[in-house]
Enzyme design. Structure first.
Site, PDB file in Angstrom:
ATOM      1  N   ARG A  51       0.801  -1.228   0.000  1.00  0.00           N
ATOM      2  CA  ARG A  51       0.000   0.000   0.000  1.00  0.00           C
ATOM      3  C   ARG A  51       0.828   1.270   0.000  1.00  0.00           C
ATOM      4  O   ARG A  51       0.580   2.189  -0.764  1.00  0.00           O
ATOM      5  CB  ARG A  51      -0.922   0.044   1.222  1.00  0.00           C
ATOM      6  N   THR A  52       1.801   1.349   0.910  1.00  0.00           N
ATOM      7  CA  THR A  52       2.483   2.639   1.088  1.00  0.00           C
ATOM      8  C   THR A  52       3.230   3.018  -0.202  1.00  0.00           C
ATOM      9  O   THR A  52       3.057   4.123  -0.722  1.00  0.00           O
ATOM     10  CB  THR A  52       3.448   2.579   2.296  1.00  0.00           C
ATOM     11  N   LYS A  80      25.666  -3.634  -1.537  1.00  0.00           N
ATOM     12  CA  LYS A  80      27.132  -3.551  -1.685  1.00  0.00           C
ATOM     13  C   LYS A  80      27.759  -2.820  -0.511  1.00  0.00           C
ATOM     14  O   LYS A  80      28.964  -2.576  -0.498  1.00  0.00           O
ATOM     15  CB  LYS A  80      27.474  -2.801  -2.971  1.00  0.00           C
ATOM     16  N   ARG A 101      11.382   3.922   3.144  1.00  0.00           N
ATOM     17  CA  ARG A 101      11.056   2.959   4.209  1.00  0.00           C
ATOM     18  C   ARG A 101      12.318   2.173   4.529  1.00  0.00           C
ATOM     19  O   ARG A 101      13.025   1.740   3.614  1.00  0.00           O
ATOM     20  CB  ARG A 101       9.945   2.016   3.762  1.00  0.00           C
ATOM     21  N   HIS A 129       5.324   5.772  11.530  1.00  0.00           N
ATOM     22  CA  HIS A 129       4.812   5.631  10.165  1.00  0.00           C
ATOM     23  C   HIS A 129       3.855   6.803   9.922  1.00  0.00           C
ATOM     24  O   HIS A 129       2.637   6.640   9.888  1.00  0.00           O
ATOM     25  CB  HIS A 129       4.087   4.294  10.032  1.00  0.00           C
TER      26      HIS A 129
HETATM   27  C1  NCD Z   1       1.913  -1.122   8.137  1.00  0.00           C
HETATM   28  C2  NCD Z   1       3.418  -0.981   8.272  1.00  0.00           C
HETATM   29  O1  NCD Z   1       4.159  -1.186   7.308  1.00  0.00           O
HETATM   30  O2  NCD Z   1       3.830  -0.615   9.364  1.00  0.00           O
HETATM   31  N1  NCD Z   1       1.499  -1.284   6.812  1.00  0.00           N
HETATM   32  C3  NCD Z   1       1.261  -0.177   6.071  1.00  0.00           C
HETATM   33  O3  NCD Z   1       2.152   0.556   5.708  1.00  0.00           O
HETATM   34  N2  NCD Z   1      -0.007   0.138   5.798  1.00  0.00           N
HETATM   35  C4  NCD Z   1       1.323  -2.107   9.062  1.00  0.00           C
HETATM   36  C5  NCD Z   1       1.863  -3.488   9.061  1.00  0.00           C
HETATM   37  O4  NCD Z   1       2.756  -3.848   8.288  1.00  0.00           O
HETATM   38  O5  NCD Z   1       1.358  -4.273   9.862  1.00  0.00           O
END
Ligand code: NCD
Length: 305
Positions: A51-52, A80, A101, A129
């Protein structure tokens, strides 16, 4: 130049402006179709995501911009031995804004220090997040019409769940919000968070049984047990199905209690709940695109008028 590391990087007033912009995008998407022509978003994902990452890319593409990036550290020069600092210096030459991320807490912050483009924390380890929180807040505001005066239940892995940590910080700034933390003993909310709520005089309680409190909640934020942050498989297996929200449990919930979940879901919400009008988790995904469109415009200082 601004970055986004935590939801607290925006004041409550700035968040309101961001959500107004997101609401406008939802109502008149045509207006925004070419607004990012010539702009490039880099998505640097050292950890898995559906999703993100894709909602960031969808957001940029829907505004006429373009995207590049990697979705696996193994396919980048991290494999590397390249540092995050060197990677972002490089990405700064290729793109206008970056969503990152990383499995290490604080890595996007290191990137921000070394970047000449805005950096967005798209999840750093078990820490924060912020863009999921923007998504959650926009969903609540859109479906409930306000962000204050709620009893909020957060259930599941409150120890490692970064979406939970960011959401608590963000909601704690609104009047009349109280929290009910529902978790097994091993997955309780970290002390630094409960301590900061205590110091700010924000009411919260910690319970183990969901059934005991579900009838009092205005919304329930379910979370997955974060397998990847466990030190041993045995503990994960023991805790993974601790909570399963099903139709029977929902009979005791208020008629208008919203169910939120950042997704992905594993077993913690039975699929039989998906048709319940109170289930808002897939609507949340759609709001995630609008809010990321608004965020990109804000950080790039692109004027929508
Ligand atoms: C979440 C995350 O990555 O922290 N997912 C997301 O980005 N919607 C929640 C999860 O992974 O449980």
């Amino acid at each position: 130049m601004r970055h986004l590391m935590s939801p607290l990087d925006f004041t409550v007033d700035e968040l309101n402006e961001l959500f107004d912009l997101a609401a406008n995008i939802e109502q008149t998407p045509e207006t925004y179709k070419n607004i990012c022509n010539g702009k490039i978003l880099a998505t640097c994902f050292y950890e898995p995501s559906t999703r993100t990452r894709l909602s960031f890319e969808s957001a940029m593409l829907r505004m006429g911009g373009q995207c590049l990036g990697f979705s696996d550290a193994g396919s980048s020069s991290a494999s590397k031995g390249e540092s995050v600092a060197d990677t972002i210096r490089t990405i700064s030459c290729f793109a206008d804004i970056c969503a990152m991320r990383h499995h290490k807490e604080g890595a996007p912050m290191v990137a921000a220090y070394n970047s000449s483009i805005p950096v967005i924390n798209a999840g750093d380890g078990g820490h924060q997040h912020p863009t999921q929180t923007l998504t959650d807040l926009l969903t609540i505001r859109s479906l409930k019409g306000r962000l204050s005066h709620f009893t909020v239940g957060l259930c599941g892995d409150l120890k490692f769940g970064r979406t939970v940590h960011s959401l608590i910080h963000a909601l704690a700034r609104y009047p009349g919000v109280s929290f009910v933390f529902i978790s097994p003993e091993e997955l309780r909310i970290p002390d630094y968070i409960s301590e900061s709520l205590r110091l700010s005089g924000i009411p919260f309680e910690e319970v183990i049984r969901l059934d005991d409190v579900i009838g009092r909640l205005d919304f329930l934020y379910m979370t997955r047990v974060q397998k990847e942050r466990f030190f041993n498989e045995e503990d994960y297996v023991r805790l993974k199905d601790f909570y399963i929200l099903d139709r029977k449990k929902m009979q005791n919930a208020q008629e208008d209690m919203l169910i939120l979940h950042p997704l992905p879901r594993v077993n913690e919400i039975s699929t039989e709940v998906d048709d319940d009008p109170r289930a808002a988790y897939f609507r949340q995904v759609q709001y995630g695109v609008y809010v990321r469109m608004a965020l990109i415009l804000t950080l790039l200082e692109v004027n929508p008028c």
